[in-house]
Design a protein around this motif. Structure first.
Motif: not given
Lengths: 196, 196
Positions: B46-64
Motif C-alpha cells: 500500500n505504501a510503496f507499490g512494489s519493490r521496484e518503485k521503492l528501489f527507484e525512490e531509494i536510488i534517487q535518494n542515495y544519489n541525490g
DNA sequence: GAAATAGTGTACACTTATGTACAAAAAATA
DNA sequence: TATTTTTTGTACATAAGTGTACACTATTTC
C-alpha cells in the motif's frame, strides 16, 4: 564400479558457469540449475555436493590454475606492455560484443559475495590475491626489461587491477566499444603501461 | 482524510536503503522488508507499490537530486582537483571503516541489476549518465580554471568514474585504508587530477 | 550369478515468497 | 453522526526452494 552418470559432468559445470555468469550466484538455485541441466536435485547434490562447492569449482575453472594465471600471454620476446594493452583491448571488444552484458564472472562475484556469503567470501578473496600477485609478477618482468619506471609495484598492480574492475563494470553500461576502449586506453596511458 | 500510517515513511525508506545496501536488491524480499519494518506486506504494498518503485525512490535518494549532484563540494574559491582528491580520500576512509564492507549502493546496483532486471536496468543506466555528466561538468570547471590540460573531457570523466567504481569494488577486498588510498591516489595522479 | 557400488527418482516436511481480495479499523470531512 | 478515505490484518491460492531419506536401477567386480 557402480552406475554411470546420465550427464557429462564437465559439460554440466560449463553450463552452470554460464548460468551463474549471466544471472549471478544467488539467482541460481539448486532447483533452477537441476532443471537447466535436465537432472533431478538428487543427482545434482550427489554430483556437486552443494551450490557453494560447485561455485568454488567454477571460479577456479574460470580464473585458471592458481600457479599459472596467464591471461596476458606474456612470452620471452614480445613487450609486456604491448601484451597488457592488446589483452585489455580484446576484453573491451568481448565485453561489448556479449549481448547479455554479463561483464566478468569473477568481478561480479566480488560485489555479490564478499562479506555477504560466509562460505564463499574467503574463496573470492583468495582468488583476488592470486590475481594481484600475478599482475605484480608481470609488472616485475616489465620493470626488469626496462619497460616501466621503478615504483611501488604492489600499488601499480592494484591500479592495474582497478582498470580491469572498472572496464568490466563499465561494460554493462557503456555499450560502445570505441568509447569503452578509449576510456581504458586513457587509464593505461596515464599509468604508463600502454604500448601500441 | 483517512487513517494515519502506523510507521514513518521516510524512516522506512532509510531502513530499506540500508537493507538493500547491505544485502543487495534481490535479497530484500517484500516479506523480509515488511518484517524488518514491523509492518504487514499489505501495508508495504500500500505504501510503496512494489519493490521496484521503492528501489527507484531509494536510488534517487542515495544519489541525490538529478539537477544538483554535488558530491565533490565544488565552490567558487577552492581548487577543483583538491576537492576531487579530498573527496576520494574521504570515500576510502568511509568504505574501509564500514564493518559490513558494503561498498557503494549505486555501483553494486550496476552489477546486480543492469541487463538483469528489465524494469530497473533503465533506472540504473539513467543514474549512471547523470553521474558521468556531473563529472564532466566539474572537469569543465577545472579546465576553465586552468587546473587540467585540454583533452576529451567525456573520456576523462569516464576515467574518473572508473576510479570511483574500482575504489568501491576494491574496498570490499582491500580492507587497509592506506593501501586503498595509495591505489586511488596513484590513479588520480596518473590521470592528472590529483592535488594535495 | 551374487555382492558391492554409485547414480536416479520420488517423497517428505518444511520455509519463503508472490500479489490480490476483502473486511475491519481509524481518521478527516460534510 | 454519517460519509468518505486510507491504512491495516487476515486469508487465499500458488510457486519456488531447502536438504535428506530411501527405494530403485544400472554397472562393475568377484
Amino acid at each position: 564400479m557402480g552406475r554411470h552418470k546420465e550427464f557429462n559432468r564437465d559439460e554440466a559445470v560449463t553450463t552452470v558457469m554460464n548460468e551463474m555468469w549471466e544471472h549471478g550466484y544467488e539467482a541460481c538455485s539448486a532447483k533452477a540449475l537441476s532443471e537447466k541441466l535436465g537432472i533431478t536435485r538428487s543427482s545434482f547434490y550427489n554430483a556437486f555436493g552443494s551450490r557453494e562447492k560447485l561455485f568454488e569449482e567454477i571460479i577456479q575453472n574460470y580464473n585458471g590454475p592458481k600457479t599459472n594465471r596467464d591471461w596476458f600471454l606474456i612470452n620471452e620476446t614480445s613487450s609486456v606492455l604491448k601484451s597488457i594493452s592488446q589483452t585489455l583491448q580484446r576484453f573491451c571488444r568481448a565485453r561489448v560484443n556479449d549481448p547479455a552484458a554479463r561483464g566478468c564472472l569473477f568481478i561480479n562475484s566480488i560485489t555479490e559475495l564478499v562479506s555477504k556469503n560466509d562460505q564463499l567470501d574467503p574463496v573470492v578473496k583468495d582468488n583476488f590475491s592470486t590475481n594481484v600477485a600475478y599482475l605484480e609478477s608481470i609488472l616485475t618482468v616489465a620493470l626488469e626489461r626496462g619497460e616501466i619506471e621503478k615504483c611501488d609495484l604492489r600499488i601499480k598492480a592494484l591500479a592495474l587491477q582497478s582498470v580491469l574492475i572498472s572496464l568490466n563494470v563499465l561494460s554493462k553500461v557503456v555499450r560502445d566499444e570505441d568509447e569503452l576502449w578509449a576510456t581504458t586506453k586513457h587509464s593505461l596511458q596515464a599509468l604508463g603501461v600502454y604500448k601500441e
